[in-house]
Design a protein around this motif. Structure first.
Motif, PDB file in Angstrom:
ATOM      1  N   ASP A 234       0.848  -1.185   0.000  1.00 44.22           N
ATOM      2  CA  ASP A 234       0.000   0.000   0.000  1.00 44.22           C
ATOM      3  C   ASP A 234       0.891   1.245   0.000  1.00 44.22           C
ATOM      4  N   ALA A 235       0.536   2.232  -0.844  1.00 46.02           N
ATOM      5  CA  ALA A 235       1.413   3.400  -1.013  1.00 46.02           C
ATOM      6  C   ALA A 235       1.647   4.139   0.308  1.00 46.02           C
ATOM      7  N   ASN A 236       0.573   4.398   1.074  1.00 47.00           N
ATOM      8  CA  ASN A 236       0.732   5.137   2.334  1.00 47.00           C
ATOM      9  C   ASN A 236       1.593   4.359   3.329  1.00 47.00           C
TER      10      ASN A 236
ATOM     11  N   LYS B 219       9.312   7.451  -4.569  1.00 48.14           N
ATOM     12  CA  LYS B 219      10.343   7.998  -5.467  1.00 48.14           C
ATOM     13  C   LYS B 219      10.811   9.399  -5.053  1.00 48.14           C
ATOM     14  N   ASP B 220       9.876  10.331  -4.965  1.00 46.16           N
ATOM     15  CA  ASP B 220      10.278  11.721  -4.708  1.00 46.16           C
ATOM     16  C   ASP B 220      10.994  11.869  -3.370  1.00 46.16           C
TER      17      ASP B 220
ATOM     18  N   ASP C 162      -5.692  -2.952 -16.014  1.00 46.92           N
ATOM     19  CA  ASP C 162      -5.943  -1.535 -16.283  1.00 46.92           C
ATOM     20  C   ASP C 162      -5.231  -0.671 -15.241  1.00 46.92           C
ATOM     21  N   ASP C 163      -3.983  -1.017 -14.939  1.00 44.19           N
ATOM     22  CA  ASP C 163      -3.198  -0.232 -13.982  1.00 44.19           C
ATOM     23  C   ASP C 163      -1.831   0.080 -14.585  1.00 44.19           C
ATOM     24  N   ALA C 164      -0.973   0.706 -13.784  1.00 47.24           N
ATOM     25  CA  ALA C 164       0.333   1.115 -14.289  1.00 47.24           C
ATOM     26  C   ALA C 164       1.127  -0.081 -14.803  1.00 47.24           C
TER      27      ALA C 164
ATOM     28  N   ALA D 258       3.273  -0.029  -8.095  1.00 47.41           N
ATOM     29  CA  ALA D 258       2.601   1.263  -7.886  1.00 47.41           C
ATOM     30  C   ALA D 258       2.939   1.829  -6.508  1.00 47.41           C
TER      31      ALA D 258
ATOM     32  N   TRP E 244       2.589  -0.322 -18.635  1.00 43.43           N
ATOM     33  CA  TRP E 244       4.004  -0.477 -19.016  1.00 43.43           C
ATOM     34  C   TRP E 244       4.163  -1.703 -19.918  1.00 43.43           C
TER      35      TRP E 244
ATOM     36  N   VAL F   9       6.581   3.176  -6.373  1.00 44.36           N
ATOM     37  CA  VAL F   9       6.766   4.455  -7.068  1.00 44.36           C
ATOM     38  C   VAL F   9       6.422   5.634  -6.138  1.00 44.36           C
TER      39      VAL F   9
END
Lengths: 308, 402
Positions: free
Chosen positions: B85-87, B118-119, B180-182, B112, B186, B115
């Protein structure tokens, strides 16, 4: 006693970035964001009694509005956060106009469908939202200064959270708040008392969306990336769980639920093998022994102790 | 007095040099230890993509420690659950960097979510060496700090699968199902490049990873009269599609990407038995079939490191060996960074890596503008009980254009 507790809590929140690491401040930012989203859920569900399951969608609209407006127009963050809330509120008003013709489980299903549709839009409107690649959010700005770290963003997040909390308290104590509760208890009785039921429900729905949208704007202050995967039904259920565990119908419950449940979730991350079991057990225990919510349970327990 | 001044003149620059070295020293490194922050999905429905992968990296670090460490330093690792999970992943990364003060990060099994960090890592100049996430979204455009695709880049998988279908079956029309995702996007980008190069027509259906009924997309694909069916989804949609293909009498080759093979035994059960797998080909990135002689050493090491876990059913998990190459790359770069490693020296060494992992089908190869480790893949035939390795190594003609 209550004022003293509030002062201590405020002092702790102000001192937090000076005494802890960026990681703790990141968690605080996230918890404050979810507190605001929970306050929105409290207004529509706890106060007005309307079963809305679209909170993640409005939160998502807020994140994308804030992120995109900040990048496209270079707006200072107070403007982009406000825009996030307003755009969500307008969408909430439109959706509410349709969905609030329904009640109970049908309303829940209609708002659930809207949430799913919104996630699909965010995923497929690639030219605007970045689609499945997600959206990189540019750092928030104010007077030429960029908020590049969690600690830099924290004061802004804290101030917005306090303002939104104040707004929720004001609303709850206002004539509108009383109208919300009248509609919740009995629409027929409310109508007999002269409360415009339809517009009251619509306002509750739009205000709830506004809170969630502002929550999205707050997220964009300290986060650098958003992906539609994070805005699914799971997020709405998380918010609903926070509000119910904290205590449905009370502002303290919404705030406490967001903080306690958010912390539990983060602490359980340290025990990966057992976290699903522990998480489930906590929910069962809450439902069995504190069905009115954590804060009502604590209040009753203290009351009993005092009497003894 | 003069001798005191002379002593001061000698001592002062030495002291300043020592202070500047101390000030310049990166966090997470001492004379005795190097601290590595790891993160992977260790719980929830996506644990199959990271739990044993992280275990594989850990066992490799343990082996290095047992052999004397790196230039006299032991590797210490701290492992966090990112739940895919991103969070949660960002929380894990921030904890590792800001609280645990690690020297570098080695983690990420879900693209996902990875990523999302990243920042933060680029802004703070922290080396992030992904575990087994393809993570193309964080690798292109390249940065100085993020390296990944140790399993394989999804651009490469998409192109290589077209390449394999065209060379093996001489296909001219292909039915292609992605997510239907990143991850799916790709993959499709790479597939389109190779389809154009091979003059293959693609009929594309993008489905949700949580799809429960694949009848409509399958019927649309069948209507295009394809010569083969390519599936680049996770296990559940893949099983539904293979089952549907059997029900509809589709007897042409089905080529399944490695993402759909989390548990092959389960796949055989979910599709309704071996009958549905008569013409099934599986894309893989390992140098040999799981447990095969070329990569037996990884499975032996796992059994020795986790004897109790190895006895449990479904362990080691399918993707376990994928955890070794990133750990190998990190160890090599730390050695190359010399006895006084810094993050900058480590990153410079990473950019020059080009070596055979003895685990994957292709080498780990980075460069001044290349951050995806692996672009090579192999194929196997699976009949529901055994895997048969097919000859050849495939890749894509897709290249990154800035």
């Amino acid at each position: 006693m209550r004022s003293l507790a509030l002062l201590v809590a405020l002092a702790a929140l102000v001192a937090l970035p000076f005494a802890t690491t960026g990681y703790v401040v990141y968690l605080a930012n996230l918890l404050l964001t979810f507190t605001v989203i929970c306050l929105g859920m409290h207004l529509v569900l706890g106060e007005a009694g309307q079963f809305s399951l679209a909170q993640a969608a409005f939160y998502g609209i807020g994140i994308y509005t804030s992120g995109l407006s900040g990048a496209a127009f270079g707006w200072p963050f107070p403007c982009s956060v406000l825009a996030a809330g307003l755009v969500s509120a307008v969408v909430g008003l439109l959706i509410g106009g349709l969905a609030l013709r329904m009640r109970d489980i049908y309303l829940a299903l209609a708002t659930f469908a809207f949430g799913e549709a919104m996630q699909w839009v965010l995923m497929d409107w690639t030219s605007v939202t970045g689609g499945p690649n997600g959206l990189h959010i540019a750092p928030a700005r104010l007077f030429g200064l960029q908020l590049l770290t969690d600690k830099q963003a924290y004061p802004a997040v804290l101030v917005i959270a306090i303002l939104m909390l104040g707004l929720a308290i004001l609303l709850s104590r206002s004539r509108l708040g009383r109208a919300f509760r009248a509609v919740r208890e009995s629409e027929v009785a409310a109508m007999a008392m002269g409360v415009p039921v339809k517009s009251t429900k619509l306002i509750a729905f739009a205000l709830s969306a506004f809170f969630a949208g502002v929550g999205g704007g707050m997220f964009a202050l300290y986060s650098t990336y958003i992906h539609p995967d994070s805005l699914g039904f799971q997020t709405t259920i998380l918010v609903l769980t926070m509000v119910v565990v904290g205590g449905l119908g009370s502002i303290a419950g919404a705030v406490g639920g967001a903080i306690v449940f958010g912390l539990i979730s983060e602490l359980l991350r340290q025990t990966p093998s057992y976290q699903e079991v522990i998480y489930g057990l906590i929910l069962i225990v809450f439902m069995m022994f504190a069905p009115k919510g954590l804060f009502a349970f604590l209040g009753e327990s203290f009351g009993r102790l005092r009497r003894a | 007095m003069r001798s005191k001044l002379k002593t001061l003149a000698v001592a002062l620059p030495a002291l300043m040099a020592a202070l500047s070295t101390a000030a310049a020293a990166d966090p997470g490194i001492t004379d005795k230890t190097i601290k590595i922050g790891m993160f992977a999905p260790l719980s929830g429905p996506n644990a199959a993509y990271g739990f044993d992968v992280a275990n594989a990296a850990k066992m490799y670090y343990d082996k290095i420690n047992k052999d004397g460490g790196i230039n006299g330093r032991r590797i210490e690792y701290i492992l966090e659950d990112d739940r895919c999970d991103a969070n949660d992943l960002v929380a894990a990364v921030k904890k590792l960097v800001e609280q645990d003060q690690v020297f570098l990060l080695n983690g990420g099994s879900c693209s996902a979510a990875t990523v999302a960090a990243k920042d933060f890592v680029v802004r703070n100049k922290i080396p992030l060496i992904m575990l087994n996430a393809s993570g193309d979204g964080a690798l292109y455009p390249p940065t100085d700090y993020i390296f990944g695709a140790f399993s394989i880049s999804q651009y490469a998988v998409g192109g290589a699968m077209i390449n394999f279908a065209e060379k093996t079956f001489g296909v001219k029309r292909l039915a292609y199902v992605n997510h239907d995702d990143a991850y799916g996007a790709w993959n499709l980008t790479g597939a389109k490049v190779d389809a154009a190069a091979d003059k293959v027509d693609l009929a594309v259906e993008s489905v949700s990873p949580t799809i429960t009924d694949v009848t409509a997309p399958f019927l649309r694909l069948r209507a295009s009269n394809p010569d083969a069916l390519l599936i680049v989804t996770y296990a559940r949609p893949a099983a539904l599609l293979i089952k549907k293909a059997r029900e509809m009498g589709f007897d042409k080759p089905i080529i399944l990407s490695v993402t759909g093979t989390a548990n092959l035994k389960q796949l055989a059960e979910n599709v309704g038995g071996k009958g549905a797998l008569k013409n099934l080909y599986i894309q893989d990135v390992l140098a040999d079939a799981p447990g095969g002689p070329k990569i037996k050493w990884v499975y032996d090491m796992y059994k020795a490191a986790y004897p109790e876990l190895a006895k449990e059913p479904d362990h080691p998990q399918t993707y376990m060996p994928y955890g070794v190459p990133s750990a190998e790359a990190i160890v090599r770069a730390l050695k190359a960074a010399g006895p006084e490693p810094t993050r900058e020296k480590f990153l410079a060494a990473m950019k020059q890596e080009d070596f055979d992992t003895h685990v994957m089908a292709g080498p780990v190869k980075f460069g001044p503008e290349e951050r995806a480790a692996n672009k090579s893949t192999v194929f196997m035939k699976y009949d529901g009980s055994s895997l048969q390795m097919l000859p050849g190594v495939y890749t894509t003609r897709w290249t990154y254009k800035n």
